[in-house]
Scaffold this active site. Sequence first.
Site, short mmCIF file in Angstrom:
data_model
loop_
_atom_site.label_atom_id
_atom_site.label_comp_id
_atom_site.label_asym_id
_atom_site.label_seq_id
_atom_site.Cartn_x
_atom_site.Cartn_y
_atom_site.Cartn_z
N GLY A 35 0.80 -1.24 0.00
CA GLY A 35 0.12 -0.04 -0.13
C GLY A 35 0.75 1.44 -0.06
N GLY A 36 2.25 1.28 -0.46
CA GLY A 36 3.13 2.06 -0.45
C GLY A 36 2.74 3.49 -1.41
N VAL A 40 -1.47 6.62 3.62
CA VAL A 40 -0.31 6.39 4.60
C VAL A 40 0.81 5.85 4.17
CG1 VAL A 40 0.01 4.96 6.73
CG2 VAL A 40 -2.38 5.46 6.03
N TYR A 161 -16.30 -4.72 5.39
CA TYR A 161 -14.91 -4.12 5.48
C TYR A 161 -14.42 -4.69 6.78
CZ TYR A 161 -11.18 -0.52 6.42
OH TYR A 161 -10.08 0.10 6.59
N LYS A 165 -11.18 -6.95 8.23
CA LYS A 165 -10.22 -6.23 9.09
C LYS A 165 -10.27 -7.45 10.12
CE LYS A 165 -8.48 -2.71 6.76
NZ LYS A 165 -6.83 -2.84 6.47
N ASN A 190 -9.88 7.69 12.04
CA ASN A 190 -9.93 8.40 10.63
C ASN A 190 -8.62 8.93 10.09
OD1 ASN A 190 -12.78 7.63 11.49
ND2 ASN A 190 -13.39 8.65 9.67
N ILE A 191 -8.10 8.75 9.13
CA ILE A 191 -6.85 9.31 8.76
C ILE A 191 -7.10 10.36 7.47
CG2 ILE A 191 -4.41 8.86 8.26
CD1 ILE A 191 -5.25 5.82 8.36
P1 NAP Z 1 -5.60 4.10 -0.06
O1 NAP Z 1 -4.78 5.60 0.04
O2 NAP Z 1 -6.79 3.71 -0.59
O3 NAP Z 1 -4.22 3.10 -0.63
C1 NAP Z 1 -4.43 1.79 -0.86
C2 NAP Z 1 -3.10 1.05 -1.15
O4 NAP Z 1 -3.34 -0.28 -1.31
C3 NAP Z 1 -2.48 1.67 -2.59
O5 NAP Z 1 -1.13 1.95 -2.33
C4 NAP Z 1 -3.08 0.55 -3.41
O6 NAP Z 1 -2.31 0.61 -4.52
C5 NAP Z 1 -2.81 -0.54 -2.39
N1 NAP Z 1 -3.59 -1.83 -3.15
C6 NAP Z 1 -4.82 -1.94 -3.23
N2 NAP Z 1 -5.13 -3.10 -3.86
C7 NAP Z 1 -4.09 -3.87 -3.88
C8 NAP Z 1 -3.76 -4.99 -4.71
N3 NAP Z 1 -4.76 -5.90 -5.19
N4 NAP Z 1 -2.39 -5.37 -4.92
C9 NAP Z 1 -1.49 -4.43 -4.43
N5 NAP Z 1 -1.52 -3.28 -3.59
C10 NAP Z 1 -2.98 -2.75 -3.68
O7 NAP Z 1 -5.35 3.50 1.58
P2 NAP Z 1 -5.02 4.10 2.85
O8 NAP Z 1 -5.92 5.45 3.28
O9 NAP Z 1 -3.52 4.76 2.81
O10 NAP Z 1 -5.08 3.02 3.75
C11 NAP Z 1 -4.05 2.37 4.29
C12 NAP Z 1 -4.46 1.41 5.39
O11 NAP Z 1 -4.91 1.97 6.44
C13 NAP Z 1 -5.54 0.57 4.97
O12 NAP Z 1 -5.07 -0.85 5.34
C14 NAP Z 1 -6.95 0.85 5.60
O13 NAP Z 1 -7.79 -0.06 5.75
C15 NAP Z 1 -6.26 1.54 6.69
N6 NAP Z 1 -7.02 2.61 7.38
C16 NAP Z 1 -7.29 3.76 6.74
C17 NAP Z 1 -7.94 4.64 7.49
C18 NAP Z 1 -8.32 6.12 6.50
O14 NAP Z 1 -9.17 6.92 6.98
N7 NAP Z 1 -7.77 6.16 5.36
C19 NAP Z 1 -8.54 4.75 8.72
C20 NAP Z 1 -8.07 3.62 9.44
C21 NAP Z 1 -7.43 2.65 8.72
P3 NAP Z 1 -2.61 1.34 -5.99
O15 NAP Z 1 -2.36 2.75 -5.77
O16 NAP Z 1 -1.79 0.44 -7.15
O17 NAP Z 1 -4.04 0.97 -6.15
O1 GFB Z 2 -15.08 9.25 6.56
P1 GFB Z 2 -16.37 8.81 6.17
O2 GFB Z 2 -16.72 8.49 5.01
O3 GFB Z 2 -16.68 7.30 6.90
O4 GFB Z 2 -17.32 9.66 7.13
P2 GFB Z 2 -16.85 6.78 8.40
C1 GFB Z 2 -18.68 9.77 6.85
C2 GFB Z 2 -19.26 10.99 7.86
O5 GFB Z 2 -19.07 12.06 7.07
C3 GFB Z 2 -20.65 10.58 7.76
C4 GFB Z 2 -20.19 12.59 6.51
O6 GFB Z 2 -21.32 11.22 8.97
C5 GFB Z 2 -21.42 11.29 6.41
O7 GFB Z 2 -22.56 11.75 6.66
N1 GFB Z 2 -19.91 13.51 5.28
C6 GFB Z 2 -20.58 14.58 4.97
C7 GFB Z 2 -19.40 12.80 4.25
N2 GFB Z 2 -20.37 14.77 3.41
C8 GFB Z 2 -19.66 13.57 3.09
C9 GFB Z 2 -19.23 13.21 1.82
O8 GFB Z 2 -19.08 13.94 0.63
N3 GFB Z 2 -18.50 12.03 1.77
C10 GFB Z 2 -18.48 11.08 2.90
N4 GFB Z 2 -17.53 10.09 2.80
N5 GFB Z 2 -18.90 11.56 4.20
C11 GFB Z 2 -15.42 4.93 7.63
C12 GFB Z 2 -15.69 3.40 7.45
O9 GFB Z 2 -16.55 5.23 8.43
O10 GFB Z 2 -14.32 5.04 8.48
C13 GFB Z 2 -14.40 3.06 6.63
O11 GFB Z 2 -16.76 3.27 6.56
C14 GFB Z 2 -13.26 3.45 7.15
O12 GFB Z 2 -14.56 1.33 6.88
C15 GFB Z 2 -13.11 4.81 7.68
O13 GFB Z 2 -12.41 2.61 8.14
C16 GFB Z 2 -12.01 5.21 8.51
O14 GFB Z 2 -15.81 7.47 9.30
O15 GFB Z 2 -18.42 7.26 8.74
#
Ligand code: NAP
Ligand code: GFB
Length: 337
Positions: A35-36, A40, A161, A165, A190-191
């Site tokens: 996921g480089g 993240v 999801y 996980k 949330n990141i």
């Molecule tokens: P992201 O920006 O969507 O990046 C996902 C990464 O996974 C990309 O590098 C993607 O590569 C790679 N990937 C997806 N499918 C693949 C496959 N089949 N083979 C190889 N690589 C693959 O995700 P992120 O937000 O950085 O999340 C990183 C981790 O943090 C995840 O495990 C996620 O569940 C966890 N996390 C995220 C959040 C959040 O708010 N973002 C919150 C809590 C936990 P490509 O660029 O080539 O598609």
């Molecule tokens: O980050 P988010 O999409 O997911 O935030 P969760 C959703 C909240 O933001 C809800 C409001 O209360 C939405 O109603 N929101 C307002 C919006 N406008 C928007 C918009 O345009 N887009 C989005 N996406 N939301 C996720 C999980 O939950 O948390 C994932 O579903 C992941 O699995 C992530 O782990 C960290 O925070 O609700």
Amino acid sequence: MYLIQNIILIFFVNISIMENSRETEKKHPVVLVTGGSGLVGKAIEKVSLDYPDYHFVFASSKDCDLCDLSSTQSYFDRIQPKYVIHLAACVGGLFKNMNQKVDMLEKNLIINYNVIKCSHASMVQKLIACLSTCIFPDKTTYPINESMLHDGPPHHSNDAYAYAKRMLEIQCKAYRENYGSDFQCVIPTNIYGPHDNFHLEDAHVVPALIHKCYLAKQNGSPFQMRGTGKPLRQFIYSEDLAKLIIWTLEKNKHPTIILSVPEKDEVSIEQVTRLIAREYDYEDHLEFDTSFADGQFKKTADNSLLMSETSFEFTPIEEGIKKSVQWFKDNYEIARK
Ligand code: NAP
Ligand code: GFB
């Protein structure tokens, strides 16, 4: 004659290059970051410059499709990682989780199965796997801590999801118990930050609204957020998380550890929306579309285990939002959207 001499010279030059690279790897152990290319992963790439003792390899799906077991094992054989930071996943916000449950379940189950299995087969010394605070039980007491992960079903909006996980955590635990593998799980909240996925439908709330406000300001149209804005979240800036993940790799001994800002930094979706609008000088154009779901109301996480081990200072959300909006404005052409 000269041709033969040149071939011999090139041969010995290659031998010495290979020897040097083997020496380098002995000195600088390989850290594979799956996921480089993501939010993240890119943050780890930035902070990795402060950790010259490791040789970081940042992999995306272009380097290896982790949904394919044999390609994954071949890739591990080639890279020979000593450590793995496993970030790769099918990721998205509330609406992607609600609308694409099959992918969120199947792709993440397959990716995680392959990476953990190949890490064990390749004798990886330590692996950090990534969960999420959104996978905890929906009906629970607060704040949530590491011991509560399997105490009840997750919120229905992202149950696919969440169960994928949770199986990752079960798999890491099984390898620890059966083989003594040092496979740990971090649980970020949330990141947000630079290099996020700004897709208007699939993205998490912060990048989605950064993109929406950019377009609204450009078109002179209302800045529309979804839902009531009442749900509460703890947002962690990606580069803070990156530093904490490397800390986990180097120092952490706990099998699972929450990596989140403190409860006192929890904000409402409306508050974070207004911070984004302020960065565009567009606060007077905010509209709420309550026909959309709110998702989980709260998932307040307890970061006291982390704070018992570190004295980490988090980036204030005002600063993180400012940096994220600026990054998006500066990189609009190349941003994932
Ligand atoms: P992201 O920006 O969507 O990046 C996902 C990464 O996974 C990309 O590098 C993607 O590569 C790679 N990937 C997806 N499918 C693949 C496959 N089949 N083979 C190889 N690589 C693959 O995700 P992120 O937000 O950085 O999340 C990183 C981790 O943090 C995840 O495990 C996620 O569940 C966890 N996390 C995220 C959040 C959040 O708010 N973002 C919150 C809590 C936990 P490509 O660029 O080539 O598609
Ligand atoms: O980050 P988010 O999409 O997911 O935030 P969760 C959703 C909240 O933001 C809800 C409001 O209360 C939405 O109603 N929101 C307002 C919006 N406008 C928007 C918009 O345009 N887009 C989005 N996406 N939301 C996720 C999980 O939950 O948390 C994932 O579903 C992941 O699995 C992530 O782990 C960290 O925070 O609700």
